[in-house]
Design a protein around this motif. Structure first.
Motif, mmCIF file in Angstrom:
data_model
loop_
_atom_site.group_PDB
_atom_site.id
_atom_site.type_symbol
_atom_site.label_atom_id
_atom_site.label_comp_id
_atom_site.label_asym_id
_atom_site.label_seq_id
_atom_site.Cartn_x
_atom_site.Cartn_y
_atom_site.Cartn_z
ATOM 1 N N ALA A 1 -29.585 -26.129 23.479
ATOM 2 C CA ALA A 1 -28.547 -27.152 23.342
ATOM 3 C C ALA A 1 -27.348 -26.768 24.196
ATOM 4 N N LEU A 2 -26.638 -27.796 24.623
ATOM 5 C CA LEU A 2 -25.378 -27.631 25.348
ATOM 6 C C LEU A 2 -24.264 -28.176 24.478
ATOM 7 N N GLU A 3 -23.056 -27.599 24.640
ATOM 8 C CA GLU A 3 -21.926 -28.027 23.826
ATOM 9 C C GLU A 3 -20.644 -28.067 24.646
ATOM 10 N N ILE A 4 -19.751 -28.928 24.196
ATOM 11 C CA ILE A 4 -18.375 -28.961 24.690
ATOM 12 C C ILE A 4 -17.466 -29.125 23.473
ATOM 13 N N PRO A 5 -16.229 -28.671 23.577
ATOM 14 C CA PRO A 5 -15.318 -28.848 22.445
ATOM 15 C C PRO A 5 -15.122 -30.330 22.123
ATOM 16 N N ALA A 6 -15.092 -30.638 20.848
ATOM 17 C CA ALA A 6 -14.925 -32.035 20.426
ATOM 18 C C ALA A 6 -13.484 -32.490 20.571
ATOM 19 N N ASN A 7 -12.556 -31.572 20.614
ATOM 20 C CA ASN A 7 -11.149 -31.956 20.668
ATOM 21 C C ASN A 7 -10.459 -31.454 21.941
ATOM 22 N N GLN A 8 -11.238 -31.181 23.003
ATOM 23 C CA GLN A 8 -10.644 -30.647 24.242
ATOM 24 C C GLN A 8 -9.779 -31.708 24.910
ATOM 25 N N PRO B 1 -16.337 -22.380 19.167
ATOM 26 C CA PRO B 1 -16.052 -22.638 17.757
ATOM 27 C C PRO B 1 -16.086 -24.143 17.491
ATOM 28 N N PRO B 2 -16.401 -24.542 16.265
ATOM 29 C CA PRO B 2 -16.408 -25.972 15.945
ATOM 30 C C PRO B 2 -14.992 -26.531 15.930
ATOM 31 N N PRO B 3 -14.862 -27.820 16.069
ATOM 32 C CA PRO B 3 -15.915 -28.813 16.221
ATOM 33 C C PRO B 3 -16.377 -28.925 17.677
ATOM 34 N N VAL B 4 -17.654 -29.265 17.842
ATOM 35 C CA VAL B 4 -18.215 -29.431 19.179
ATOM 36 C C VAL B 4 -19.056 -30.708 19.232
ATOM 37 N N HIS B 5 -19.201 -31.217 20.448
ATOM 38 C CA HIS B 5 -20.217 -32.224 20.740
ATOM 39 C C HIS B 5 -21.412 -31.446 21.259
ATOM 40 N N SER B 6 -22.622 -31.812 20.813
ATOM 41 C CA SER B 6 -23.803 -31.039 21.161
ATOM 42 C C SER B 6 -24.933 -31.957 21.609
ATOM 43 N N GLU B 7 -25.766 -31.444 22.502
ATOM 44 C CA GLU B 7 -26.937 -32.180 22.972
ATOM 45 C C GLU B 7 -28.105 -31.210 23.108
ATOM 46 N N GLU B 8 -29.168 -31.470 22.344
ATOM 47 C CA GLU B 8 -30.363 -30.628 22.424
ATOM 48 C C GLU B 8 -31.282 -31.133 23.528
ATOM 49 N N TYR B 9 -32.037 -30.200 24.099
ATOM 50 C CA TYR B 9 -33.028 -30.560 25.107
ATOM 51 C C TYR B 9 -34.196 -29.587 25.014
ATOM 52 N N ASN B 10 -35.341 -30.025 25.524
ATOM 53 C CA ASN B 10 -36.558 -29.225 25.434
ATOM 54 C C ASN B 10 -36.696 -28.282 26.616
ATOM 55 N N LEU C 1 -8.339 -30.598 40.231
ATOM 56 C CA LEU C 1 -8.904 -31.293 39.074
ATOM 57 C C LEU C 1 -9.104 -30.319 37.917
ATOM 58 N N GLY C 2 -9.395 -30.868 36.757
ATOM 59 C CA GLY C 2 -9.733 -30.038 35.608
ATOM 60 C C GLY C 2 -11.193 -29.648 35.636
ATOM 61 N N ILE C 3 -11.488 -28.557 34.921
ATOM 62 C CA ILE C 3 -12.874 -28.085 34.803
ATOM 63 C C ILE C 3 -13.304 -28.179 33.347
ATOM 64 N N LEU C 4 -14.445 -28.764 33.127
ATOM 65 C CA LEU C 4 -15.040 -28.847 31.800
ATOM 66 C C LEU C 4 -16.182 -27.847 31.758
ATOM 67 N N ALA C 5 -16.028 -26.797 30.963
ATOM 68 C CA ALA C 5 -17.070 -25.785 30.822
ATOM 69 C C ALA C 5 -18.089 -26.282 29.809
ATOM 70 N N ILE C 6 -19.292 -26.518 30.275
ATOM 71 C CA ILE C 6 -20.379 -26.998 29.422
ATOM 72 C C ILE C 6 -21.182 -25.770 29.021
ATOM 73 N N ARG C 7 -21.080 -25.415 27.728
ATOM 74 C CA ARG C 7 -21.571 -24.133 27.236
ATOM 75 C C ARG C 7 -22.933 -24.243 26.562
ATOM 76 N N LYS C 8 -23.613 -23.107 26.508
ATOM 77 C CA LYS C 8 -24.832 -23.008 25.720
ATOM 78 C C LYS C 8 -24.439 -22.972 24.246
ATOM 79 N N LYS C 9 -25.348 -23.445 23.389
ATOM 80 C CA LYS C 9 -25.092 -23.536 21.951
ATOM 81 C C LYS C 9 -24.651 -22.191 21.370
ATOM 82 N N GLY C 10 -23.648 -22.270 20.494
ATOM 83 C CA GLY C 10 -23.191 -21.106 19.763
ATOM 84 C C GLY C 10 -22.076 -20.324 20.435
ATOM 85 N N LYS C 11 -21.622 -20.762 21.596
ATOM 86 C CA LYS C 11 -20.568 -20.041 22.323
ATOM 87 C C LYS C 11 -19.175 -20.573 22.024
#
Length: 185
Positions: A113-120, A97-106, A85-95
């Protein structure tokens, strides 16, 4: 966790318990840190753990494996390779390059925040199983779930090596399918 999971993964759990290094008073006094480095370094134990994680991910219906920054990358990549299968690396914010999808959490003291590439790739309708090393408070897994579901993916469950009791992680996952490989605590 259903009782049969404890039995099902007992050989992997025993291998983990034999190799794990317990470090008292780290990262602060009163905490016992469960260091998985020796588990990952031993080829036989690593293989046993990856096979158990792979079996759990397959049973949860994974189309894609989501590995959380950073040890989830190691484990998730091995599982994805094992399952073809494919692997989706879910990165910490700032790791990434844009564009990214991002989700902040407390966090306890602030936010992240976590990010994934918006165009992967288009994950719409894809079944993702999230893989990480440890379930503690559950905040990272919950944020990763929101991130993926916001772009149309379906998180079908969580697979971790260890669970830290008493921090509310299992409860934060709100009854979603969870497999914890090491139950020998």
């Amino acid at each position: 966790m259903p009782k049969n999971q404890k039995t099902k993964y007992s050989s992997a759990s025993a291998a983990i318990s034999e190799k794990i290094r317990l470090v008292e008073d780290f990262p602060e006094k009163g905490v016992v840190f469960e260091d998985l480095t020796p588990v990952l370094a031993d080829a036989d134990t690593f293989h046993t753990v990856v096979r158990a994680l792979s079996e759990a991910c397959q049973e949860l219906g994974a189309d894609v494996i989501g590995g959380l920054d950073a040890r989830g990358f190691l484990l998730g990549s091995a599982v994805a390779y094992d399952l073809g299968l494919g692997i989706l690396a879910i990165r910490k914010k700032g790791k990434l390059p844009p564009p990214v999808h991002s989700e902040e959490y407390n966090l306890e003291y602030g936010s992240a925040a976590l990010e994934i590439p918006a165009n992967q790739w288009d994950l719409t309708g894809q079944r993702v199983v999230l893989v990480d090393d440890v379930l503690a408070t559950g905040g990272t897994l919950v944020a990763a779930t929101r991130l993926l579901e916001n772009i149309g993916a379906k998180v079908t469950g969580y697979v971790v090596v260890l669970e830290v009791d008493g921090l509310g992680g299992r409860e934060a996952l709100d009854g979603a399918p969870l497999v914890v490989i090491n139950q020998d605590k």
